[in-house]
Scaffold this active site. Structure first.
Site, mmCIF file in Angstrom:
data_model
loop_
_atom_site.group_PDB
_atom_site.id
_atom_site.type_symbol
_atom_site.label_atom_id
_atom_site.label_comp_id
_atom_site.label_asym_id
_atom_site.label_seq_id
_atom_site.Cartn_x
_atom_site.Cartn_y
_atom_site.Cartn_z
ATOM 1 N N ASP A 168 16.765 25.314 87.902
ATOM 2 C CA ASP A 168 18.191 25.031 87.751
ATOM 3 C C ASP A 168 18.891 25.340 89.075
ATOM 4 O OD1 ASP A 168 21.038 25.311 87.038
ATOM 5 O OD2 ASP A 168 20.345 25.249 84.967
ATOM 6 N N ASN A 196 21.168 22.382 74.377
ATOM 7 C CA ASN A 196 22.546 22.174 73.936
ATOM 8 C C ASN A 196 22.830 20.686 73.735
ATOM 9 O OD1 ASN A 196 22.870 24.966 74.459
ATOM 10 N ND2 ASN A 196 23.408 24.538 76.578
ATOM 11 N N GLN A 237 26.813 21.487 76.480
ATOM 12 C CA GLN A 237 26.013 20.531 77.258
ATOM 13 C C GLN A 237 26.862 20.007 78.414
ATOM 14 O OE1 GLN A 237 24.584 17.053 75.117
ATOM 15 N NE2 GLN A 237 23.153 16.510 76.745
ATOM 16 N N HIS A 251 18.026 18.184 77.925
ATOM 17 C CA HIS A 251 17.291 19.169 78.719
ATOM 18 C C HIS A 251 17.152 20.472 77.952
ATOM 19 C CE1 HIS A 251 21.569 19.518 79.831
ATOM 20 N NE2 HIS A 251 21.345 20.790 80.127
ATOM 21 N N PHE A 252 16.025 21.093 78.173
ATOM 22 C CA PHE A 252 15.760 22.417 77.612
ATOM 23 C C PHE A 252 15.878 23.428 78.749
ATOM 24 C CE2 PHE A 252 13.985 21.871 73.298
ATOM 25 C CZ PHE A 252 13.915 20.490 73.252
ATOM 26 N N HIS A 253 16.633 24.490 78.504
ATOM 27 C CA HIS A 253 16.712 25.589 79.463
ATOM 28 C C HIS A 253 15.593 26.567 79.137
ATOM 29 C CE1 HIS A 253 20.876 24.866 81.007
ATOM 30 N NE2 HIS A 253 20.999 24.252 79.850
#
Ligand SMILES: [Zn+2]
Length: 136
Positions: A30, A84, A91, A97-99
């Protein structure tokens, strides 16, 4: 999708610190991390929300998330996996997307989850009945 920053990362048009890549998935650090090693896992194909994806599409993401989680947990004390959907849920980029957020003892990072905000048993029962109609 033309103006999607994550599609551009997936195609290589925009550079990112890639952690993992296969034919369907890219994971990269990120650019604005909340912790060391905070990464995003995305499908290369554009979807706005998780509910836009088929089980098959989602199934292509999960092995990568599993593999990355195992590696992260060798380097960190814990891990949060978050996903999210829509602005109201936080979001910011409208590409699924997955954090993956590695956690370290004493890192001080906290989720501000509020409990007991006045949700009644009646409201939850009504929700339960409604959602079951969509799951049949
Ligand atoms: Zn996209």
């Amino acid at each position: 999708m033309k103006d999607c920053i994550f599609c551009k990362i997936a195609s290589g048009e925009i550079q990112a610190k890639k952690v993992y890549e296969d034919s369907d998935v890219v994971a990269f650090l990120d650019a604005d991390p909340v912790n060391v090693g905070h990464m995003l896992v995305i499908p290369k194909k554009h979807f706005t929300k998780i509910s836009d994806m088929s089980s098959n599409d989602l199934g292509k993401l999960m092995p990568a998330i599993n593999k990355l989680s195992k590696a992260i947990l060798k380097l960190a004390d814990g891990l949060n996996v978050m996903q999210n959907n829509n602005k109201v849920a936080g979001q910011a980029i409208m590409h699924v997307h997955f954090h993956l957020i590695p956690r370290y003892e004493g890192d001080g990072y906290v989720f501000n989850w509020k409990h007991a905000t006045g949700v009644t048993e009646k409201e939850n029962e009504a929700f339960l009945k409604k959602i079951q109609t969509f799951l049949k």
